[in-house]
Design an enzyme around this catalytic site. Structure first.
Site, PDB file in Angstrom:
ATOM      1  CG  MET A 262      43.226  -9.666 -41.073  1.00  0.00           C
ATOM      2  SD  MET A 262      41.638  -9.074 -41.728  1.00  0.00           S
ATOM      3  CE  MET A 262      40.555  -9.605 -40.416  1.00  0.00           C
ATOM      4  CD  GLU A 263      39.672  -6.226 -39.168  1.00  0.00           C
ATOM      5  OE1 GLU A 263      40.515  -5.969 -40.042  1.00  0.00           O
ATOM      6  OE2 GLU A 263      38.447  -6.300 -39.415  1.00  0.00           O
ATOM      7  CG  ASN A 264      44.109 -11.527 -38.061  1.00  0.00           C
ATOM      8  OD1 ASN A 264      43.197 -11.855 -38.809  1.00  0.00           O
ATOM      9  ND2 ASN A 264      45.300 -11.179 -38.507  1.00  0.00           N
ATOM     10  CG  HIS A 296      41.623   0.960 -40.374  1.00  0.00           C
ATOM     11  ND1 HIS A 296      40.576   1.687 -40.905  1.00  0.00           N
ATOM     12  CD2 HIS A 296      41.304  -0.339 -40.615  1.00  0.00           C
ATOM     13  CE1 HIS A 296      39.694   0.867 -41.436  1.00  0.00           C
ATOM     14  NE2 HIS A 296      40.113  -0.373 -41.274  1.00  0.00           N
ATOM     15  CD  GLU A 297      43.916  -3.041 -40.029  1.00  0.00           C
ATOM     16  OE1 GLU A 297      42.950  -3.749 -39.672  1.00  0.00           O
ATOM     17  OE2 GLU A 297      43.954  -2.498 -41.160  1.00  0.00           O
ATOM     18  CG  HIS A 300      38.914  -3.002 -37.618  1.00  0.00           C
ATOM     19  ND1 HIS A 300      37.613  -2.750 -37.947  1.00  0.00           N
ATOM     20  CD2 HIS A 300      39.613  -2.928 -38.790  1.00  0.00           C
ATOM     21  CE1 HIS A 300      37.516  -2.529 -39.256  1.00  0.00           C
ATOM     22  NE2 HIS A 300      38.713  -2.624 -39.789  1.00  0.00           N
ATOM     23  CD  GLU A 319      36.827  -2.755 -42.716  1.00  0.00           C
ATOM     24  OE1 GLU A 319      37.474  -1.735 -42.417  1.00  0.00           O
ATOM     25  OE2 GLU A 319      37.198  -3.908 -42.392  1.00  0.00           O
TER      26      GLU A 319
HETATM   27  N1  B3K Z   1      39.558  -6.000 -42.617  1.00  0.00           N
HETATM   28  C1  B3K Z   1      40.754  -6.031 -43.402  1.00  0.00           C
HETATM   29  C2  B3K Z   1      40.522  -6.245 -44.854  1.00  0.00           C
HETATM   30  C3  B3K Z   1      40.330  -7.639 -45.252  1.00  0.00           C
HETATM   31  C4  B3K Z   1      40.311  -7.781 -46.729  1.00  0.00           C
HETATM   32  C5  B3K Z   1      39.757  -9.043 -47.225  1.00  0.00           C
HETATM   33  N2  B3K Z   1      39.913  -9.187 -48.637  1.00  0.00           N
HETATM   34  C6  B3K Z   1      41.565  -4.791 -43.254  1.00  0.00           C
HETATM   35  C7  B3K Z   1      40.853  -3.617 -42.734  1.00  0.00           C
HETATM   36  O1  B3K Z   1      39.961  -3.072 -43.320  1.00  0.00           O
HETATM   37  O2  B3K Z   1      41.171  -3.227 -41.652  1.00  0.00           O
HETATM   38 ZN    ZN Z   2      39.186  -2.055 -41.693  1.00  0.00          ZN
END
Ligand code: B3K
Ligand code: ZN
Length: 868
Positions: A262-264, A296-297, A300, A319
């Site tokens: 997850m890209e927090n 990927h992250e 983002h 995405e």
């Molecule tokens: N954005 C997150 C995925 C979140 C999933 C929520 N159920 C990972 C990604 O695509 O980078």
């Molecule tokens: Zn993503």
């Protein structure tokens, strides 16, 4: 079920009534009763002064407006409504949550000994009452308080600005994130970790601290993730001109995680599967997966975080684009052809299957009940293909101009897919009017091509028709704008220049009508066409190639992808005819010309080893299943096995020579060495079906010095059901039972075990010390592999496989609906099987439907499938 879950429609989007410009959070962390204090600055944007805040599974402790207790609110299902509010005010909400009991792994939960969060898509509402929608962007300041001995590291987004100690052994850290963000990008982690540290100097000379947090004792498995992160940061600067924008970038690896990562903002939380690797624990595939997901992250940060989505229907905006970017990253660092092949396999296999299923939807869905159900192959992978088509139509230079314009227009805001296409169009002058249909139309187009050569006129023509069948979600389809990349070859293998109207033309044909003819001039001999090169559009190609033309393309096509594709088409012809043979009780046959073509590939000294390995890999059972409207599971399995056995035995000498010649490849993680290992191990997978198989496989297992070779031998033993299988499996389990992540590979082999008693073994494997249904990785490895990678046993005519799936899904419905909802996909496709199997699969769906606590996630899918 208490209330029937309601769908949301894209067309109903309205901008928010209020916005929140900043939020101050305090987390007093305790396992069962964490107290969250949220102080927000709220501003009314529309006439209506009722403020509706999302909230789920929260205990409301107090609610104040401008420092006074506020009583004018109503608790509703899924949130609260506040009324009588001033236009601007400070809102303080105190809630209590229970991380320890949060098995859904959404919101704030415990993973092993650590606290962590997952807020995308709608998890923040499980932390506090909030405007939990991506078009509300606020700056966040977060104070985390916890016991110092148990949780020495307290992390959140942005920069660490203060810290301190409290009495009673607790301590706190204050974080400040200057970039306004939607709630789904919020993150918090508290735990005890080992940390791998490095730094990165950005192109403008700023120093960024890089920190990777892993479970104690795992530090030696973090360096590859760090290298991948540094490579990502460099690549994004070089290829896209994008620089990182905070002073610190943190990645935390956790064992309990529903997705990959997850890209927090500034604080990525990762499934440990996509961080931890060393040569003893991870395969080459794991290494490449880590590189791709870390990339990927990181990517983002611009495509997703700096420019986010206006609403969740626009998910592909971030995405699809970010998958495109990570695919390009992997292709620039490694083999472009091998990356393309693997991405295309996903589209042609599971993504096409999704298009044909009750869950079919456009890359920008129109209707959603549970957003988590739409993190799909269609939104991600087909979404990336749509971006790739724009890249093909515009070319790299104009595409990058489009990216620049997109950031100029939308940085710091929440945008739509339309905004992205408009930026590409405006920057390039290319008309994307008809192209936009790719965003709204679901399903897989079939492109049928007929050719004609006129020797008198010296013209060659291709008549291209396109058709998209009705899908479960959408009846009427229109012709799409399809970039069709082609090349024509003369008999000597040389490409023929494409000429039309007296001048040279591009290789990309713009197909826009139901049916149209492209005529090429000055063609002095009947050419062999190479069609849909690089898989230039996510479509099914129909062209009646002869065997000779395909073997010609396997040798002469000017790009590696097309050579592979020709090999696949040749195999497909005979897989189809042999499935038919099995069904009609005639002999399975493979012509010598086909075998010779593959012999030629094995003996080639010009093809790179990684590509030879790809060409030798047969299409999967799932991909072949997608070719049929009614799937004959057993016939397909019989044919795939027979094809493998026949190729293995006829090409044994060549395979064996390759296998032995690659024995002494040094173990490094270079792309070259990875390619050689993959060729050697595919040779082993064939040789396993020959007389020498058992001894060769056993020998490789016991002499392997890395996980790639270990797993390759176990997988060969599993697929070919060799005598040594038990011995290898037992040895591995004894060695790794303490390590769930490493055991996942073993669980996956148990799940996909084609043995007669596979299901019994799987059931007893659930008692293995390393297994737990609470852990999504374990569940996906064992149960997911059974449902998706063990077609014959899962679809056993006894119905045992379906019943087992139904029971597991029922259990996960209460604990972790997201994982349950991913597992259910194979059952949704019941209409593709014979009547007996249909009835058995349907029975499981009906049972689930009748549950009185059915989660939204399953409700949406089960109902779609049964109504279809
Ligand atoms: N954005 C997150 C995925 C979140 C999933 C929520 N159920 C990972 C990604 O695509 O980078
Ligand atoms: Zn993503």
């Amino acid at each position: 079920m208490a209330h029937t879950p309601q769908a949301k429609y894209r067309k109903d989007y309205t901008s928010p009534s209020h916005t929140i410009t900043s939020i101050d959070l305090v987390f007093d962390l305790y396992d069962h009763n964490t107290v969250v204090t949220a102080r927000s600055k709220v501003k009314q944007l529309k006439q209506d002064n009722v403020l509706y805040l999302d909230g789920e599974q929260l205990k409301l402790v107090s609610l104040d407006v401008n420092n006074e207790k506020w009583t004018r609110f109503e608790q509703l299902e899924g949130g609260i409504a506040l009324s009588g509010l001033p236009e601007e005010f400070e809102l303080e909400i105190v809630t209590e949550v229970n991380p320890e009991n949060n098995l859904a792994l959404e919101g704030l939960y415990k993973s092993g000994g650590a606290f962590c969060t997952q807020c995308e898509a709608e998890g923040f509402r499980r932390i506090t009452y909030y405007l939990d929608r991506p078009d509300v962007l606020a700056t966040y300041s977060t104070k985390v308080i916890a016991d110092k001995a148990t949780y020495p590291f307290l992390l959140s987004n942005g920069n660490r600005i203060a810290e301190g100690e409290l009495d009673n052994g607790r301590h706190w850290v204050q974080w400040q994130d200057p970039h306004p963000k939607p709630a789904y990008l919020f993150a918090l982690v508290a735990g005890d970790f080992d940390v791998l540290r490095d730094t990165f100097i950005t192109k403008s000379g700023r120093k960024v601290d890089l920190e990777i947090f892993v479970d104690k004792g795992n530090l030696d498995r973090a360096p590859h993730a760090m290298t991948s992160l540094i490579n990502s940061m460099k690549w994004d600067e070089e290829r896209f001109g994008l620089e990182y924008d905070l002073d610190i970038y943190m990645i935390v690896a956790v064992d309990f995680f529903n997705m990959g990562a997850m890209e927090n903002k500034g604080l990525n939380v990762f499934n440990s599967k996509f961080v931890l690797a060393n040569e003893q624990t991870a395969t080459d595939t794991d290494y490449l997966g880590i590189e791709a997901v870390i990339g990927h992250e990181y990517f983002h940060n611009w495509t997703g975080n700096r420019v986010t989505c206006r609403d969740w229907f626009q998910l592909s905006l971030k995405e699809g684009l970010t998958v495109f970017r990570d695919q390009e990253f992997s292709s620039d660092l490694g083999s472009r052809a091998v990356n393309r092949i693997n991405n295309v396999r996903i589209i042609r296999g599971p993504q096409f299957a999704e298009d044909a299923s009750p869950m079919s939807h456009p890359i920008r869905p129109e209707k959603v009940i549970e957003m988590n159900n739409f993190y799909t192959l269609t939104v991600y992978e087909k979404g990336s293909e749509v971006i790739r088509m724009m890249h093909t139509l515009l070319g790299e230079k104009a595409f990058q101009k489009g990216m620049k314009l997109y950031f100029e227009r939308h940085d710091g805001t929440a945008a739509t897919c339309e905004d992205f296409v408009a930026a590409m169009e405006d920057a390039s002058g290319v008309d994307l009017g008809q192209f936009r249909l790719w965003y709204s139309q679901s399903g897989t187009p079939i492109v049928s091509i007929k050719s004609d050569y006129d020797s008198t006129e010296q013209t060659y023509s291709l008549t291209v028709s396109q058709h998209t069948s009705a899908t479960h979600d959408q009846q009427n389809k229109q012709p799409l704008h399809i970039p069709l990349d082609i090349e024509l070859y003369a008999a000597n293998g040389q490409p023929i220049e494409l000429r039309s109207n007296g001048k040279g033309i591009d290789n990309i044909l713009n197909v826009t009508k139901d049916k149209e003819t492209f005529v090429f001039e000055d063609v002095s001999e009947k050419p062999v066409p190479s069609l849909l090169r690089e898989f230039s559009a996510p479509v099914i190609l129909e062209y009646d190639y002869s065997d000779e033309e395909l073997t010609f393309l396997m040798v002469h096509a000017s790009n590696d992808f097309s050579r592979w594709d020709a090999g696949q088409m040749l195999l497909a012809k005979y897989i189809r005819s042999n499935v038919n043979a099995v069904q009609t009780g005639t002999e399975i046959e493979l012509p010598m010309s086909l075998i010779d073509a593959f012999r030629g590939v094995l003996l080639s000294d010009t093809l790179e080893p990684a590509l030879i390995a790809e060409i030798m890999a047969l299409p999967s059972h799932n991909e072949v299943s997608g070719w049929y409207s009614q799937i004959d599971v057993d016939a397909i399995a019989t044919v795939l096995k027979a094809t493998k056995v026949r190729l293995a035995n006829t090409l044994e000498d060549e395979l064996s020579a390759i296998y032995h010649s690659l024995k002494d490849v040094d173990y490094t993680i270079s792309h070259e060495a990875i390619g050689k290992r993959s060729l050697r191990n595919i040779a082993l997978s064939y040789l396993a079906h020959t007389e020498l198989g058992n001894s060769l496989v056993e020998k490789q297992y016991f002499s392997a010095n890395n996980m790639t070779d270990t797993i390759a031998s176990m997988s060969a033993a599993n697929n070919a059901q060799l005598d040594c299988r038990e011995k290898l499996m037992t040895d591995y389990s004894e060695k790794w039972q303490h390590d769930g992540l490493v055991m996942d590979k073993w669980f996956a082999l148990q799940g996909s075990n084609p043995a007669e008693n596979a299901l019994e073994v799987i059931k007893s494997t659930m008692d293995h010390t390393a297994f737990s249904l609470k852990n999504p990785n374990r569940t996906r490895s064992l149960i997911g592999s059974f449902l998706n990678m063990n077609p014959v046993k899962f679809h056993s005519i006894t119905g045992d496989g379906y019943q087992f799936a139904g029971e597991i899904i029922k259990e996960l419905n209460t604990s972790n609906p997201q994982v349950a909802s991913r597992l259910i996909d194979p059952l949704l496709k019941f209409r593709k099987y014979d009547d007996t199997r249909q009835a058995l699969m349907k029975r499981e769906l009906e049972r689930l439907k009748s549950l009185d606590n059915l989660a939204k996630d399953l409700f949406e899918k089960v109902n779609k499938a049964l109504d279809s």
